[in-house]
Design a protein around this motif. Structure first.
Motif, PDB file in Angstrom:
ATOM      1  N   GLU A 178       0.825  -1.211   0.000  1.00 37.27           N
ATOM      2  CA  GLU A 178       0.000   0.000   0.000  1.00 37.27           C
ATOM      3  C   GLU A 178       0.858   1.260   0.000  1.00 37.27           C
ATOM      4  OE1 GLU A 178      -0.410  -2.565   2.027  1.00 37.27           O
ATOM      5  OE2 GLU A 178      -2.294  -3.390   1.262  1.00 37.27           O
ATOM      6  N   GLU A 179       2.109   1.152   0.480  1.00 42.58           N
ATOM      7  CA  GLU A 179       2.991   2.320   0.527  1.00 42.58           C
ATOM      8  C   GLU A 179       3.618   2.644  -0.820  1.00 42.58           C
ATOM      9  OE1 GLU A 179       5.691   2.641   4.053  1.00 42.58           O
ATOM     10  OE2 GLU A 179       5.053   0.564   4.361  1.00 42.58           O
ATOM     11  N   LEU A 180       3.585   1.691  -1.754  1.00 42.57           N
ATOM     12  CA  LEU A 180       4.326   1.839  -2.998  1.00 42.57           C
ATOM     13  C   LEU A 180       3.400   2.112  -4.171  1.00 42.57           C
ATOM     14  CD1 LEU A 180       6.676  -1.242  -2.542  1.00 42.57           C
ATOM     15  CD2 LEU A 180       7.322   1.162  -2.246  1.00 42.57           C
ATOM     16  N   PRO A 181       3.779   3.026  -5.066  1.00 44.81           N
ATOM     17  CA  PRO A 181       3.023   3.190  -6.309  1.00 44.81           C
ATOM     18  C   PRO A 181       3.057   1.886  -7.107  1.00 44.81           C
ATOM     19  CG  PRO A 181       4.564   5.011  -5.987  1.00 44.81           C
ATOM     20  CD  PRO A 181       4.907   3.975  -4.969  1.00 44.81           C
ATOM     21  N   SER A 182       1.973   1.587  -7.804  1.00 51.39           N
ATOM     22  CA  SER A 182       1.887   0.362  -8.594  1.00 51.39           C
ATOM     23  C   SER A 182       1.792   0.717 -10.074  1.00 51.39           C
ATOM     24  CB  SER A 182       0.684  -0.473  -8.170  1.00 51.39           C
ATOM     25  OG  SER A 182      -0.517   0.253  -8.390  1.00 51.39           O
ATOM     26  N   GLU A 183       1.701  -0.309 -10.910  1.00 52.03           N
ATOM     27  CA  GLU A 183       1.656  -0.079 -12.351  1.00 52.03           C
ATOM     28  C   GLU A 183       0.451   0.762 -12.746  1.00 52.03           C
ATOM     29  OE1 GLU A 183       2.297  -2.665 -16.426  1.00 52.03           O
ATOM     30  OE2 GLU A 183       1.287  -3.605 -14.733  1.00 52.03           O
ATOM     31  N   PHE A 234      13.903  -0.022 -17.413  1.00 51.57           N
ATOM     32  CA  PHE A 234      13.183  -0.468 -16.220  1.00 51.57           C
ATOM     33  C   PHE A 234      11.694  -0.295 -16.476  1.00 51.57           C
ATOM     34  CE2 PHE A 234      14.961   3.823 -15.384  1.00 51.57           C
ATOM     35  CZ  PHE A 234      13.786   4.558 -15.522  1.00 51.57           C
ATOM     36  N   GLY A 235      10.900  -0.981 -15.708  1.00 57.68           N
ATOM     37  CA  GLY A 235       9.443  -0.894 -15.869  1.00 57.68           C
ATOM     38  C   GLY A 235       8.779  -1.895 -14.942  1.00 57.68           C
ATOM     39  N   TYR A 236       7.502  -2.097 -15.127  1.00 53.60           N
ATOM     40  CA  TYR A 236       6.751  -3.024 -14.275  1.00 53.60           C
ATOM     41  C   TYR A 236       6.732  -4.411 -14.890  1.00 53.60           C
ATOM     42  CZ  TYR A 236       5.052   0.536 -11.064  1.00 53.60           C
ATOM     43  OH  TYR A 236       4.979   1.503 -10.088  1.00 53.60           O
ATOM     44  N   LEU A 237       7.003  -5.401 -14.031  1.00 55.50           N
ATOM     45  CA  LEU A 237       6.861  -6.798 -14.414  1.00 55.50           C
ATOM     46  C   LEU A 237       5.403  -7.232 -14.283  1.00 55.50           C
ATOM     47  CD1 LEU A 237       8.379  -9.448 -15.179  1.00 55.50           C
ATOM     48  CD2 LEU A 237       8.576  -9.887 -12.728  1.00 55.50           C
ATOM     49  N   ASN A 238       4.757  -6.750 -13.236  1.00 52.99           N
ATOM     50  CA  ASN A 238       3.317  -6.922 -13.048  1.00 52.99           C
ATOM     51  C   ASN A 238       2.818  -5.723 -12.256  1.00 52.99           C
ATOM     52  OD1 ASN A 238       3.820  -7.450 -10.254  1.00 52.99           O
ATOM     53  ND2 ASN A 238       4.083  -9.637 -10.683  1.00 52.99           N
ATOM     54  N   GLU A 239       1.642  -5.789 -11.736  1.00 49.34           N
ATOM     55  CA  GLU A 239       1.047  -4.632 -11.060  1.00 49.34           C
ATOM     56  C   GLU A 239       1.892  -4.127  -9.898  1.00 49.34           C
ATOM     57  OE1 GLU A 239      -1.793  -1.660 -10.069  1.00 49.34           O
ATOM     58  OE2 GLU A 239      -1.417  -2.822 -11.887  1.00 49.34           O
ATOM     59  N   TYR A 240       2.604  -5.025  -9.218  1.00 48.37           N
ATOM     60  CA  TYR A 240       3.299  -4.634  -7.992  1.00 48.37           C
ATOM     61  C   TYR A 240       4.819  -4.755  -8.049  1.00 48.37           C
ATOM     62  CZ  TYR A 240      -1.428  -5.012  -6.173  1.00 48.37           C
ATOM     63  OH  TYR A 240      -2.767  -4.853  -5.977  1.00 48.37           O
ATOM     64  N   VAL A 241       5.368  -5.500  -8.999  1.00 49.28           N
ATOM     65  CA  VAL A 241       6.805  -5.785  -9.040  1.00 49.28           C
ATOM     66  C   VAL A 241       7.439  -5.097 -10.238  1.00 49.28           C
ATOM     67  CG1 VAL A 241       8.562  -7.593  -9.163  1.00 49.28           C
ATOM     68  CG2 VAL A 241       6.428  -8.010  -7.923  1.00 49.28           C
ATOM     69  N   THR A 242       8.561  -4.438  -9.997  1.00 47.80           N
ATOM     70  CA  THR A 242       9.296  -3.774 -11.076  1.00 47.80           C
ATOM     71  C   THR A 242      10.468  -4.632 -11.546  1.00 47.80           C
ATOM     72  OG1 THR A 242      10.770  -2.585  -9.552  1.00 47.80           O
ATOM     73  CG2 THR A 242       8.716  -1.480 -10.212  1.00 47.80           C
ATOM     74  N   ARG A 243      10.971  -4.296 -12.720  1.00 53.63           N
ATOM     75  CA  ARG A 243      12.154  -4.945 -13.271  1.00 53.63           C
ATOM     76  C   ARG A 243      13.199  -3.881 -13.578  1.00 53.63           C
ATOM     77  NH1 ARG A 243      14.954  -5.882 -17.772  1.00 53.63           N
ATOM     78  NH2 ARG A 243      13.710  -4.366 -18.910  1.00 53.63           N
ATOM     79  N   THR A 250      20.576   1.483  -3.180  1.00 54.34           N
ATOM     80  CA  THR A 250      20.413   0.042  -3.300  1.00 54.34           C
ATOM     81  C   THR A 250      19.313  -0.201  -4.336  1.00 54.34           C
ATOM     82  OG1 THR A 250      18.669  -0.156  -1.644  1.00 54.34           O
ATOM     83  CG2 THR A 250      20.957  -0.165  -0.841  1.00 54.34           C
ATOM     84  N   VAL A 251      19.126  -1.448  -4.760  1.00 51.48           N
ATOM     85  CA  VAL A 251      18.120  -1.672  -5.803  1.00 51.48           C
ATOM     86  C   VAL A 251      16.700  -1.456  -5.274  1.00 51.48           C
ATOM     87  CG1 VAL A 251      19.594  -3.177  -7.181  1.00 51.48           C
ATOM     88  CG2 VAL A 251      18.065  -4.180  -5.466  1.00 51.48           C
ATOM     89  N   SER A 252      16.475  -1.654  -3.984  1.00 53.25           N
ATOM     90  CA  SER A 252      15.144  -1.377  -3.440  1.00 53.25           C
ATOM     91  C   SER A 252      14.905   0.125  -3.316  1.00 53.25           C
ATOM     92  CB  SER A 252      14.955  -2.055  -2.079  1.00 53.25           C
ATOM     93  OG  SER A 252      14.801  -3.458  -2.233  1.00 53.25           O
ATOM     94  N   GLU A 253      15.942   0.883  -2.976  1.00 49.83           N
ATOM     95  CA  GLU A 253      15.812   2.344  -3.001  1.00 49.83           C
ATOM     96  C   GLU A 253      15.614   2.832  -4.431  1.00 49.83           C
ATOM     97  OE1 GLU A 253      18.484   3.840   0.780  1.00 49.83           O
ATOM     98  OE2 GLU A 253      19.514   3.205  -1.046  1.00 49.83           O
ATOM     99  N   SER A 254      16.356   2.248  -5.351  1.00 51.31           N
ATOM    100  CA  SER A 254      16.186   2.569  -6.760  1.00 51.31           C
ATOM    101  C   SER A 254      14.766   2.243  -7.214  1.00 51.31           C
ATOM    102  CB  SER A 254      17.201   1.788  -7.599  1.00 51.31           C
ATOM    103  OG  SER A 254      17.009   1.985  -8.972  1.00 51.31           O
ATOM    104  N   ASP A 255      14.231   1.126  -6.731  1.00 52.52           N
ATOM    105  CA  ASP A 255      12.859   0.734  -7.064  1.00 52.52           C
ATOM    106  C   ASP A 255      11.859   1.815  -6.653  1.00 52.52           C
ATOM    107  OD1 ASP A 255      10.455  -1.127  -7.368  1.00 52.52           O
ATOM    108  OD2 ASP A 255      10.481  -0.850  -5.199  1.00 52.52           O
ATOM    109  N   GLU A 256      12.020   2.367  -5.451  1.00 49.38           N
ATOM    110  CA  GLU A 256      11.108   3.418  -4.999  1.00 49.38           C
ATOM    111  C   GLU A 256      11.176   4.625  -5.925  1.00 49.38           C
ATOM    112  OE1 GLU A 256      11.166   4.501  -0.904  1.00 49.38           O
ATOM    113  OE2 GLU A 256      11.477   2.449  -0.206  1.00 49.38           O
TER     114      GLU A 256
END
Length: 604
Positions: free
Chosen positions: A44-49, A442-451, A522-528
C-alpha cells in the motif's frame, strides 16, 4: 623508572580506551539490526503499475510537447522513440508514411515543442518529395532526428537530401576507423576517446562499430561524435562523422550514422538532442546509481579442489579474506549504492551445505555498509529453480527467520511471475537481470513488481558500455553496474580474483566519477525512485530566464535535469539544485510547484 602514580595513570587510560572500544562494539552490535530488512515496505505504501504515466492515444494534450515517429512500428527505433516519450511525459504520434506526417503537421504546430524521429530505412528517398516534406515543415525550435541514414547511394544521388543532412559529398561508401571520439557537452559525463594505444587494453575494451560510410559535411554543421583514422595528416573536422547537427531554417536536423537509435543508447541521444542548442531545457530523471554484486556472498564450502589449485585456500576464506576486502574497498571509493544478491550455495547436488556463521558475518558487515542483501537464482548442475528456492528458504528460516528479501536477481526470463509465487520470494518488489538488449531499461513486471536491467559489467567494462552509461545518465540519471562473483567461485581455470582486483576499482573510479552528484542507491531504493518516476506527471513553462514546474504529486521528491547554454541557476523556489557539470544541473523538488530562476549569462 616509572613512578607508581604514572603507572596507575597509564593503567587507568588504557582501561578507559579498552572500555570505549568495547562499548563501541557493543553499541554497534545493538544498533545493527541485520536480522531484519530495512527496505521492506507494504504494497500500500508503494506506487503500482496502475499509477504509472501512460501515453494518451486518443487525444493529445496541448500543454506538453509532442514526439513524432515516422516509419514502421515494428522497428526498434519506434520502441525507443515511444519509450522516450513515456519517460519524458510527452505526447506521442506515430506516422507510418511521410504522407501521414504531412497530413497532421498543422495540428502538431499547436504544441509547445516538437521532435520528429525518422526511421530512414522505411522511407523511399528516391521519391524527391519526401525530403521536401521534412524541409518545408521544419519550424522554429523543431528537432528532426534521422534514426540511421538513408543508403549512401541514395544520399549521393539526391542533392536536396544531402543539403537537409548537412552533407556536401560522399567521400567513401565504407571506411574503417581505429576508434571513436565523443565531444564534450553533448552527453552527461563529458567527452571520451574510444580507442587505446595499448593493444591489450584496446582488445579488452573495443567493441564499438568502427565501419560506416564516410561523409564530408558542410561548414555549418556541428559534429558530436566522429571516427578516428590513423592518418595524422587529416584535420579533426575531416574525420568520418558519426553524430552531427545541421541547421535548416530555424530547426535542428540530427543525423546518426549507425544503428545507435535502434538500441537503448537512443534514449540518451534523444534527450541530448532535445536539449542541445536551446537556451534552457528540463526533463525528469530517476537519480539512482546502483552497484550490484550478484551471487555474493556464497556460503557453502564447495568446489574445493579447483579453488585450492588456483588460489591456495578454500572458498570460505577466499570470499571472506580475499574477495571481501578488494570488493568493499572498490565500493567505498565511489558513490554508487551497494546491493549483494546472496547465493547460499551454487551446487545443490553435493553434500556441502551453507554455513550459518558465514551468513551472520556478511549480514552484519553489509548492514554496517548500509548495503542491501537480496537473493540470487544462481546455481549450477541443472538444479530446478523451485528446489533451489525451497532449500534456500529452509536455510534462511533456520538462520534469520525474520529476514525478508525485497529484491531478486534472475537469469531466467520465462515464468518469472510464477517463480515469484514461491514463499521466499513473496515479499520481493523488484527483480534485476542482465541487460538482454530490451529497450525498456526499467518498468513493471506486473502490477506490484518492477524490473531493472543491469546495464554494465564492472569488471569487463567496454567502450560500448561506457557510451551506454553516458546515454543512460543523460536520459534518466540512472545506472546499474554488475559484478558477477560466481566467476570467482567457479573460475574455470583462471585467476578471476586477480582480474577483479586489477579492474573493478579502476573502472569505478575512472568511468563513474563524473556522476558522483547523482544519488547512490540500493536496488530497493532505486525501485522506490523508479516507481515515483513512472508515476510522475508534470507540466513545464519556460519564460525568459524563469522555468515553472507543476507536479501532479508532491508527496515524494522528484528529480529533473536542467540543461542550459551559458546560464547558471540563481535560485530555486520549492526545491534545491546541484551542479552536475557546466550547463547541467540536478533539481530536487520539495513541493508541487517549483520556480527556477536563471542568471542572464555565464555558469555559476
Amino acid at each position: 623508572m616509572i613512578s607508581r602514580w604514572n603507572y596507575f595513570s597509564i593503567t587507568i587510560v588504557m582501561g578507559v580506551v579498552l572500555l570505549m572500544f568495547q562499548m563501541t562494539n557493543v553499541m554497534l552490535e545493538q544498533w545493527n539490526h541485520y536480522e531484519e530488512n530495512s527496505f521492506v515496505r507494504s504494497w500500500e505504501e508503494l506506487p503500482s503499475e496502475s499509477s504509472a504515466y501512460a501515453l494518451n492515444t486518443t487525444a493529445a494534450e496541448e500543454n506538453r510537447g509532442v514526439v513524432v515517429y515516422i516509419g514502421s512500428e515494428s522497428a526498434r527505433a519506434f520502441q525507443v522513440t515511444q519509450q522516450w516519450a513515456v519517460y519524458t511525459k510527452q505526447n506521442f504520434v506515430s506516422c507510418g508514411t511521410m504522407e501521414e506526417y504531412q497530413a497532421c503537421v498543422r495540428k502538431l504546430a499547436a504544441y509547445p515543442g516538437k521532435i520528429v524521429s525518422v526511421h530512414s530505412e522505411d522511407i523511399d528517398w528516391k521519391d524527391g518529395k519526401n525530403w521536401k516534406i521534412l524541409e518545408e515543415n521544419a519550424a522554429a525550435d523543431d528537432t528532426l532526428v534521422f534514426c540511421g541514414l538513408p543508403e549512401s547511394s541514395a544520399i549521393k544521388g539526391n542533392a536536396g537530401l544531402r543539403s537537409l543532412l548537412g552533407i556536401s559529398r560522399v567521400r567513401s561508401e565504407e571506411v574503417s576507423v581505429e576508434g571513436l571520439r565523443l565531444e564534450e557537452g553533448f552527453l552527461l559525463g563529458g567527452g571520451a576517446e574510444y580507442r587505446s594505444v595499448d593493444p591489450e587494453e584496446n582488445r579488452q575494451r573495443q567493441d564499438m562499430d568502427l565501419t560506416f560510410p564516410w561523409y564530408i559535411l558542410s561548414e555549418d554543421t556541428e559534429i558530436y561524435m566522429r571516427g578516428i583514422l590513423e592518418d595524422e595528416s587529416l584535420e579533426l573536422q575531416e574525420m568520418p562523422p558519426v553524430i552531427w547537427r545541421s541547421p535548416v531554417k530555424e530547426a535542428n536536423i540530427y543525423a546518426v550514422n549507425g544503428d545507435y537509435m535502434e538500441e537503448a543508447h537512443g534514449l540518451g541521444l534523444l534527450s541530448a538532442m532535445w536539449a542541445d542548442g536551446k537556451e534552457c531545457e528540463i526533463y525528469p530523471v530517476v537519480n539512482a546509481q546502483n552497484l550490484v554484486a550478484v551471487n555474493y556472498p556464497g556460503l557453502a564450502p564447495e568446489n574445493s579442489e579447483e579453488i585450492q589449485a588456483i588460489y591456495g585456500q578454500d572458498l570460505e576464506r577466499l570470499l571472506r579474506d580475499s574477495v571481501w576486502p578488494v570488493f568493499i574497498a572498490a565500493y567505498r571509493q565511489n558513490t554508487l549504492g551497494l546491493t549483494c544478491m546472496l547465493a547460499p550455495q551454487f551446487d545443490y547436488k553435493d553434500e556441502n551445505l551453507p554455513e550459518q556463521n558465514q551468513l551472520l558475518y556478511y549480514m552484519k558487515h553489509l548492514n554496517e555498509e548500509r548495503a542491501e542483501v537480496g537473493l540470487s537464482d544462481g546455481r549450477i548442475c541443472g538444479t530446478p529453480l523451485e528446489q533451489k528456492l525451497l532449500e534456500d528458504q529452509w536455510f534462511m528460516e533456520g538462520t534469520l527467520p525474520d529476514y525478508q528479501f525485497t529484491s531478486f536477481y534472475s537469469t531466467e526470463g520465462e515464468n518469472l511471475e510464477e517463480t515469484l509465487q514461491n514463499d521466499i520470494l513473496k515479499p520481493v518488489r523488484t527483480v534485476v537481470s542482465r541487460d538482454n538488449g530490451e529497450l525498456e531499461v526499467f518498468g513493471y513486471l506486473n502490477e506490484y513488481v518492477t524490473r531493472q536491467a543491469l546495464l554494465t559489467d564492472g569488471v569487463n567494462y567496454t567502450y560500448s558500455q561506457d557510451f551506454l552509461t553516458k546515454c543512460m545518465e543523460t536520459a534518466l540519471g540512472y545506472t546499474s553496474v554488475m559484478v558477477d562473483m560466481e566467476k570467482i567461485a567457479y573460475p574455470e581455470g583462471s585467476d578471476r580474483l586477480k582480474e577483479m582486483s586489477a579492474s573493478l576499482g579502476w573502472n569505478l573510479q575512472n568511468y563513474f566519477r563524473s556522476y558522483e552528484n547523482f544519488a547512490g542507491t540500493t536496488v530497493s531504493e532505486s525501485d522506490e525512485r523508479i516507481r515515483s518516476f513512472l508515476a510522475l506527471d508534470y507540466t513545464k513553462r519556460i519564460e525568459g530566464n524563469t522555468v515553472y514546474l507543476e507536479l501532479n504529486n508532491s508527496e515524494t521528491p522528484a528529480w529533473f535535469v536542467l540543461r542550459s547554454e551559458g546560464k547558471g541557476i540563481q535560485s530555486v523556489e520549492g526545491g534545491q539544485w546541484t551542479r552536475l557539470e557546466d550547463g547541467s544541473y540536478l533539481i530536487e523538488t520539495a513541493g508541487k510547484n517549483v520556480v527556477i530562476t536563471l542568471h542572464n549569462s555565464t555558469w555559476r
